[in-house]
Design a protein around this motif. Structure first.
Motif, PDB file in Angstrom:
ATOM      1  N   TYR A  23       0.840  -1.194   0.000  1.00 58.51           N
ATOM      2  CA  TYR A  23       0.000   0.000   0.000  1.00 58.51           C
ATOM      3  C   TYR A  23       0.877   1.246   0.000  1.00 58.51           C
ATOM      4  CZ  TYR A  23      -3.208   3.662   1.445  1.00 58.51           C
ATOM      5  OH  TYR A  23      -3.937   4.821   1.495  1.00 58.51           O
ATOM      6  N   THR A  24       0.488   2.234  -0.789  1.00 57.06           N
ATOM      7  CA  THR A  24       1.076   3.569  -0.724  1.00 57.06           C
ATOM      8  C   THR A  24      -0.051   4.584  -0.811  1.00 57.06           C
ATOM      9  OG1 THR A  24       1.330   3.873  -3.114  1.00 57.06           O
ATOM     10  CG2 THR A  24       3.159   2.809  -1.954  1.00 57.06           C
ATOM     11  N   ASP A  25       0.161   5.767  -0.271  1.00 53.80           N
ATOM     12  CA  ASP A  25      -0.851   6.828  -0.380  1.00 53.80           C
ATOM     13  C   ASP A  25      -1.047   7.257  -1.824  1.00 53.80           C
ATOM     14  OD1 ASP A  25      -1.522   6.921   2.277  1.00 53.80           O
ATOM     15  OD2 ASP A  25      -0.090   8.503   2.766  1.00 53.80           O
ATOM     16  N   ALA A  50       2.064   6.265   5.713  1.00 54.78           N
ATOM     17  CA  ALA A  50       2.755   4.983   5.786  1.00 54.78           C
ATOM     18  C   ALA A  50       2.820   4.332   4.412  1.00 54.78           C
ATOM     19  CB  ALA A  50       2.042   4.062   6.766  1.00 54.78           C
ATOM     20  N   VAL A  51       3.821   3.485   4.244  1.00 52.67           N
ATOM     21  CA  VAL A  51       4.011   2.695   3.029  1.00 52.67           C
ATOM     22  C   VAL A  51       4.227   1.250   3.469  1.00 52.67           C
ATOM     23  CG1 VAL A  51       5.483   2.302   1.023  1.00 52.67           C
ATOM     24  CG2 VAL A  51       5.048   4.630   1.802  1.00 52.67           C
ATOM     25  N   PHE A  52       3.555   0.324   2.809  1.00 55.66           N
ATOM     26  CA  PHE A  52       3.656  -1.097   3.154  1.00 55.66           C
ATOM     27  C   PHE A  52       4.114  -1.869   1.936  1.00 55.66           C
ATOM     28  CE2 PHE A  52       0.566   0.995   5.741  1.00 55.66           C
ATOM     29  CZ  PHE A  52       0.854   0.557   7.019  1.00 55.66           C
ATOM     30  N   GLY A  53       4.941  -2.849   2.160  1.00 55.56           N
ATOM     31  CA  GLY A  53       5.439  -3.646   1.047  1.00 55.56           C
ATOM     32  C   GLY A  53       6.264  -4.817   1.533  1.00 55.56           C
ATOM     33  N   GLY A  54       7.284  -5.139   0.782  1.00 52.33           N
ATOM     34  CA  GLY A  54       8.156  -6.245   1.127  1.00 52.33           C
ATOM     35  C   GLY A  54       9.367  -6.228   0.229  1.00 52.33           C
ATOM     36  N   GLY A  55      10.351  -7.018   0.592  1.00 52.65           N
ATOM     37  CA  GLY A  55      11.567  -7.067  -0.183  1.00 52.65           C
ATOM     38  C   GLY A  55      11.844  -8.463  -0.694  1.00 52.65           C
ATOM     39  N   ASP A  56      12.619  -8.527  -1.765  1.00 52.23           N
ATOM     40  CA  ASP A  56      12.970  -9.827  -2.307  1.00 52.23           C
ATOM     41  C   ASP A  56      14.456 -10.125  -2.136  1.00 52.23           C
ATOM     42  OD1 ASP A  56      13.910  -8.019  -4.135  1.00 52.23           O
ATOM     43  OD2 ASP A  56      12.843  -8.850  -5.843  1.00 52.23           O
ATOM     44  N   ARG A  57      15.168  -9.267  -1.397  1.00 55.84           N
ATOM     45  CA  ARG A  57      16.569  -9.523  -1.075  1.00 55.84           C
ATOM     46  C   ARG A  57      16.642 -10.373   0.187  1.00 55.84           C
ATOM     47  NH1 ARG A  57      19.367  -3.947  -0.498  1.00 55.84           N
ATOM     48  NH2 ARG A  57      21.153  -5.306  -0.220  1.00 55.84           N
ATOM     49  N   HIS A  58      17.751 -11.044   0.371  1.00 60.31           N
ATOM     50  CA  HIS A  58      17.929 -11.797   1.610  1.00 60.31           C
ATOM     51  C   HIS A  58      18.064 -10.792   2.755  1.00 60.31           C
ATOM     52  CE1 HIS A  58      19.647 -14.393   4.667  1.00 60.31           C
ATOM     53  NE2 HIS A  58      19.074 -15.385   3.988  1.00 60.31           N
ATOM     54  N   PRO A  59      17.379 -11.002   3.875  1.00 61.02           N
ATOM     55  CA  PRO A  59      17.422 -10.031   4.977  1.00 61.02           C
ATOM     56  C   PRO A  59      18.828  -9.707   5.472  1.00 61.02           C
ATOM     57  CG  PRO A  59      15.670 -11.606   5.342  1.00 61.02           C
ATOM     58  CD  PRO A  59      16.437 -12.082   4.135  1.00 61.02           C
ATOM     59  N   SER A  60      19.765 -10.620   5.315  1.00 59.14           N
ATOM     60  CA  SER A  60      21.134 -10.346   5.769  1.00 59.14           C
ATOM     61  C   SER A  60      21.833  -9.301   4.894  1.00 59.14           C
ATOM     62  CB  SER A  60      21.958 -11.629   5.787  1.00 59.14           C
ATOM     63  OG  SER A  60      22.138 -12.119   4.471  1.00 59.14           O
ATOM     64  N   HIS A  61      21.239  -8.968   3.752  1.00 60.73           N
ATOM     65  CA  HIS A  61      21.802  -7.952   2.862  1.00 60.73           C
ATOM     66  C   HIS A  61      21.127  -6.592   3.031  1.00 60.73           C
ATOM     67  CE1 HIS A  61      24.287 -10.819   0.705  1.00 60.73           C
ATOM     68  NE2 HIS A  61      23.241 -11.629   0.684  1.00 60.73           N
ATOM     69  N   VAL A  62      20.247  -6.472   4.019  1.00 62.80           N
ATOM     70  CA  VAL A  62      19.568  -5.205   4.291  1.00 62.80           C
ATOM     71  C   VAL A  62      20.099  -4.685   5.630  1.00 62.80           C
ATOM     72  CG1 VAL A  62      17.334  -4.081   4.631  1.00 62.80           C
ATOM     73  CG2 VAL A  62      17.529  -6.009   3.042  1.00 62.80           C
ATOM     74  N   PHE A 105      -2.316  -0.859   9.124  1.00 56.68           N
ATOM     75  CA  PHE A 105      -3.130  -0.057  10.021  1.00 56.68           C
ATOM     76  C   PHE A 105      -2.580   1.363  10.105  1.00 56.68           C
ATOM     77  CE2 PHE A 105      -0.738  -3.230  12.554  1.00 56.68           C
ATOM     78  CZ  PHE A 105       0.221  -2.421  13.135  1.00 56.68           C
ATOM     79  N   THR A 106      -3.369   2.257  10.643  1.00 61.85           N
ATOM     80  CA  THR A 106      -3.036   3.677  10.669  1.00 61.85           C
ATOM     81  C   THR A 106      -1.883   3.975  11.624  1.00 61.85           C
ATOM     82  OG1 THR A 106      -4.566   4.158  12.468  1.00 61.85           O
ATOM     83  CG2 THR A 106      -5.451   4.281  10.210  1.00 61.85           C
ATOM     84  N   PHE A 107      -1.316   5.162  11.484  1.00 62.52           N
ATOM     85  CA  PHE A 107      -0.243   5.578  12.384  1.00 62.52           C
ATOM     86  C   PHE A 107      -0.747   5.667  13.815  1.00 62.52           C
ATOM     87  CE2 PHE A 107       2.532   8.745  14.415  1.00 62.52           C
ATOM     88  CZ  PHE A 107       3.739   8.086  14.273  1.00 62.52           C
ATOM     89  N   LYS A 108      -1.984   6.104  13.977  1.00 60.83           N
ATOM     90  CA  LYS A 108      -2.574   6.195  15.320  1.00 60.83           C
ATOM     91  C   LYS A 108      -2.629   4.809  15.967  1.00 60.83           C
ATOM     92  CE  LYS A 108      -5.915   9.124  16.943  1.00 60.83           C
ATOM     93  NZ  LYS A 108      -7.191   9.810  16.888  1.00 60.83           N
TER      94      LYS A 108
END
Length: 126
Positions: A23-25, A50-62, A105-108
């Motif tokens: 999700y993005t505004d 807020a922005v919601f998403g995901g990554g396709d890199r291995h978490p050890s590279h973030v 969910f919202t920032f609140k």
């Protein structure tokens, strides 16, 4: 033999990756993102967006994931944008590692939960 191949392919397909909320505004609709290695949420403290998403890199590279405190899923980061002519701001960067764990969910609500994506459970009513 065919049954064994079917079971093996079914097991492999579930291990391909996570599904996350996206999700993005800008787009203003929630979508499902597939084949991710982690899910993410970024909350802008200044205006509550807020922005919601995901990554396709291995978490050890973030680096942000690698440097997070054990047990926490969100970390507050101060971003200095003054060299670009924008005001500095604080952002909450959140990462989680199970299917659809970054519910938008919202920032609140994020503040009410104590700045975490982890679910809260009702302990009973008073």
């Amino acid at each position: 033999m065919l049954r064994h191949l079917l079971l093996l392919s079914l097991a492999a397909s579930t291990a391909v990756g996570l599904s996350c909320y996206g999700y993005t505004d800008y787009h203003q609709y929630v979508e499902t993102l597939h084949h991710r290695t982690f899910c993410s949420a970024v909350y802008q403290a200044l205006d509550g967006t807020a922005v919601f998403g995901g990554g396709d890199r291995h978490p050890s590279h973030v680096p942000k994931i690698v440097n997070m405190t054990k047990g926490s899923d969100c970390v507050l980061e101060h971003v200095d944008n003054s060299k670009y002519g924008y005001p500095s701001s604080d952002m909450w960067n959140c990462y989680c590692f199970s299917d659809m764990c970054n519910y938008p969910f919202t920032f609140k609500e994020f503040e009410r939960r104590g700045h975490t994506l982890k679910p809260t459970f009702a302990m009973g009513s008073d």
